[in-house]
Design an enzyme around this catalytic site. Structure first.
Site, mmCIF file in Angstrom:
data_model
loop_
_atom_site.group_PDB
_atom_site.id
_atom_site.type_symbol
_atom_site.label_atom_id
_atom_site.label_comp_id
_atom_site.label_asym_id
_atom_site.label_seq_id
_atom_site.Cartn_x
_atom_site.Cartn_y
_atom_site.Cartn_z
ATOM 1 N N HIS A 100 -2.642 -8.842 2.041
ATOM 2 C CA HIS A 100 -3.520 -9.847 2.655
ATOM 3 C C HIS A 100 -4.169 -10.655 1.528
ATOM 4 C CE1 HIS A 100 -3.213 -8.268 6.721
ATOM 5 N NE2 HIS A 100 -3.458 -7.052 6.256
ATOM 6 N N ASN A 110 -0.819 3.399 2.835
ATOM 7 C CA ASN A 110 -0.813 1.943 2.989
ATOM 8 C C ASN A 110 -2.213 1.396 2.728
ATOM 9 O OD1 ASN A 110 0.578 -0.473 4.033
ATOM 10 N ND2 ASN A 110 -0.789 -0.303 5.813
ATOM 11 N N ASP A 123 -0.036 -11.793 4.611
ATOM 12 C CA ASP A 123 -0.457 -13.113 5.069
ATOM 13 C C ASP A 123 -1.320 -13.740 3.979
ATOM 14 O OD1 ASP A 123 -2.892 -11.798 5.494
ATOM 15 O OD2 ASP A 123 -2.867 -12.039 7.675
ATOM 16 N N GLU A 151 1.953 -6.025 5.327
ATOM 17 C CA GLU A 151 1.066 -6.852 6.184
ATOM 18 C C GLU A 151 0.789 -8.207 5.537
ATOM 19 O OE1 GLU A 151 -2.533 -4.778 7.283
ATOM 20 O OE2 GLU A 151 -1.497 -2.863 7.541
ATOM 21 N N GLU A 192 -5.440 3.095 4.359
ATOM 22 C CA GLU A 192 -6.686 2.706 3.672
ATOM 23 C C GLU A 192 -7.614 3.884 3.366
ATOM 24 O OE1 GLU A 192 -8.239 -0.371 6.230
ATOM 25 O OE2 GLU A 192 -6.404 -1.541 6.120
#
Ligand code: G3I
Length: 358
Positions: free
Chosen positions: A245, A209, A276, A274, A168
């Site tokens: 996300h 990432n 979800d 990641e 990030e």
């Protein structure tokens, strides 16, 4: 765009039909995973072929919850420690390293023939206070960063196949995030971090990432430009991590396959790292169906591009998901809190089984 084209719609319609049939069968208590297709794969792991299907792994549930560890072992072929490799755990005091929690997860993965994604070497969050409050000179902070990366990546050399080296580093305005590392070391800290990680773990894939970079947008384009520049300088970046996300209330990103493809065309591998999909609570059947569709529409473009090598979910059960952090939202994973597979699980399994890797 593969995830918007006609064949994509046909695939999803067929899959929804299959999911509906399986859900109906489950309601009458007649089916488990074996019902997806006669003779077909019964776990995500068996269905995933050349794609690594992964999950974040948390402690202490790995040790305290046998259902958790059993599903982890049987359904996934890659694991990412959710917190155990972050700086506040691995170097809580200057030069004092603690790899015991992460070693434990790595040992579990080894026992079950699973790969390990390392997360993460440089991040502005979950930094111990001695780093953030140290009032370091640039030279001191540079030495601290170098030691942290060299020791941690070195410790896991040969055991971690891919590292989120810098996590990030851009903010939501798509400019370099105003972190302690940027403030004291300037933008060159990113190139340095990759060079040190490569020195310590020469065979590991080295990723940048971030979140909100699924489709083509200002942030993913800023990454494209940043990584292109790093590669031109010979910096050993080898992967782009798309966190994934999402929330069903925010709509679905555009042009995911084209986005993946442009990073692959730079010579990188791409992974969803990641994934979800949260929802406003309470859960309803309609929201679960939308959630399943979102999971599919992230996975399908990954399956369609050869250089998209991994699809990791950020936890697999609502029992331990970080997504409850958002007030009034949650239920973001593929199993509910009682370990019942949700429509999203069946969607992922059906996609893997139907499409595999071209
Ligand atoms: O371990 C302590 C425990 O001892 C203490 O009692 C408890 C009280 O709050 O906190 C525990 O630590 C928490 C830790 O998760 C482990 O559960 C931290 O407070 C909490 O902040 C931490 O949250 C993690 C979050 O990153 C931190 O930013 C989530 O689990 C983790 O899922 C989340 O993961 C991030 C990725 O690393 C990067 N991308 C976004 C993603 C979601 O935010």
């Amino acid at each position: 765009m593969g995830n918007n084209n006609e064949s994509g719609h046909v695939m999803r319609a067929a899959r929804r039909l299959a999911v509906g049939l399986v859900s109906a069968a489950l309601l009458i208590g007649a089916a488990g995973p074996a019902a997806v297709a006669d003779g077909g794969p019964t776990t995500l792991r068996a269905a995933s072929r050349n794609l690594l299907i992964g999950t974040a792994v948390g402690l202490p549930q790995l040790d305290t919850d046998p259902t958790y560890s059993q599903i982890l072992a049987t359904q996934f072929d890659s694991v990412t420690p959710e917190n155990a490799m972050k700086w506040d755990t691995t170097e809580p005091q200057p030069g004092v390293f603690n790899f015991a929690p992460a070693d434990h997860i790595v040992a579990f993965a080894k026992d079950h023939g699973q790969r390990v994604r390392g997360h993460t070497l440089v991040w502005h969050s979950q930094l111990p206070s001695w780093v953030t409050n140290g009032n370091w000179t640039p030279d001191q902070l540079r030495d601290i960063l170098r030691r942290h990366i060299m020791v941690e990546a070195g410790h896991f050399k040969g055991q971690v196949y891919a590292w989120d080296v810098v996590n990030e580093p851009l903010d939501d305005s798509a400019i370099l995030r105003d972190t302690i590392f940027l403030q004291k070391l300037g933008p060159g800290y990113i190139a340095d971090a990759f060079r040190w990680a490569h020195e310590a773990a020469p065979n590991a894939k080295l990723y940048i990432n971030d979140y909100n970079v699924e489709g083509i947008n200002a942030k993913s384009t800023a990454y494209y430009d940043l990584i292109k520049g790093l590669l031109a300088e010979g910096v050993p970046v080898s992967g782009f991590g798309i966190q994934g996300h999402l929330g069903i209330q925010y709509g679905f990103p555009d042009q995911i396959q084209a986005n993946i493809q442009r990073f692959v065309d730079l010579g990188l591998e791409v992974s969803f790292t990641e994934v979800d999909v949260r929802m406003p609570l309470p859960v309803t059947e309609a929201k679960l169906a939308t959630q399943a569709d979102y999971y599919s529409r992230l996975l399908e473009p990954c399956l369609a591009v050869k250089g998209c090598v991994g699809f990791t979910v950020w936890g697999f059960t609502d029992k331990y998901s970080w997504a409850t952090y958002f007030a009034g939202q949650g239920a973001a994973t593929i199993y509910d809190e009682n370990y019942n597979p949700k429509p999203a699980y069946w969607a992922v399994l059906a996609d893997l089984a139907a499409r595999g890797r071209r």
